[in-house]
Design a protein around this motif. Structure first.
Motif, short mmCIF file in Angstrom:
data_model
loop_
_atom_site.label_atom_id
_atom_site.label_comp_id
_atom_site.label_asym_id
_atom_site.label_seq_id
_atom_site.Cartn_x
_atom_site.Cartn_y
_atom_site.Cartn_z
N UNK A 118 17.52 -2.78 14.23
CA UNK A 118 17.65 -2.89 12.79
C UNK A 118 17.06 -4.21 12.31
N UNK A 119 16.73 -4.21 11.04
CA UNK A 119 16.31 -5.42 10.35
C UNK A 119 17.55 -5.91 9.63
N UNK A 120 17.95 -7.14 9.89
CA UNK A 120 19.20 -7.64 9.32
C UNK A 120 18.98 -9.02 8.72
N UNK A 121 19.74 -9.32 7.68
CA UNK A 121 19.70 -10.64 7.05
C UNK A 121 20.37 -11.67 7.96
N UNK A 122 19.68 -12.75 8.23
CA UNK A 122 20.29 -13.84 8.99
C UNK A 122 21.36 -14.55 8.16
N UNK B 38 11.66 -12.01 3.06
CA UNK B 38 11.25 -11.62 4.41
C UNK B 38 11.70 -12.65 5.43
N UNK B 39 11.68 -13.92 5.05
CA UNK B 39 12.10 -14.98 5.97
C UNK B 39 13.59 -14.89 6.30
N UNK B 40 14.33 -14.11 5.56
CA UNK B 40 15.77 -13.96 5.83
C UNK B 40 16.05 -12.78 6.77
N UNK B 41 15.02 -12.06 7.19
CA UNK B 41 15.21 -10.91 8.06
C UNK B 41 14.87 -11.24 9.51
#
Length: 150
Positions: free
Chosen positions: A48-52, A72-75
């Motif tokens: 999955x693509x998840x928010x940091x 995008x930098x938060x994924x």
């Protein structure tokens, strides 16, 4: 499809770089490329693509604009178990667990995925700035690797 998963073309170059550089998903030993190889049965449930910095957490600290939260930098690309473990917790709550679990490999997985290893100590906007620079470096590294082959 996978394009929806990636969030469109803007993230494709970064994910392609991770695949080319044989990077594992963040905090895991599963290669990113495993999920993007033609014929593989990888699915959204496996990766999955998840928010940091999770959206819910950002909302709690007053960052309500989805454009700001969905940078995008938060994924990061995560395996399912890591995604569940992070959930909606702020980095200050979950990073130490991964530092302890991974030991010396924590800094490596962060570097491989273009994540500042001290991101749990950064405010969100400082994190985005640092991560964008690291992501660009990772794309540059992959490009240079392609150039070496020609």
């Amino acid at each position: 499809g996978k394009d929806y998963f990636l969030g469109g073309r803007k993230m494709n170059g970064f994910v392609a770089a991770l695949c080319l550089l044989h990077v594992n998903t963040l905090f895991s030993d599963i290669p990113v490329s495993q999920y993007f190889t033609p014929g593989m049965s990888g699915s959204k449930s496996a990766i999955d693509k998840h928010h940091l910095f999770p959206k819910e957490y950002l909302g709690r600290i007053g960052i309500l604009d989805d454009r700001e939260r969905n940078q995008i930098a938060n994924y990061a690309i995560l395996d399912y178990q890591t995604n569940i473990s992070i959930s909606d917790n702020p980095p200050a709550d979950y990073v130490q667990k991964f530092r302890s679990k991974l030991g010396d490999n924590f800094d490596k997985t962060c570097a491989d995925n273009a994540v500042p290893s001290n991101y749990d100590a950064l405010d969100y906007f400082s994190f985005l700035k640092a991560r964008r620079s690291l992501m660009a470096g990772k794309i540059r590294e992959a490009y240079n690797k392609i150039c070496e082959r020609t």
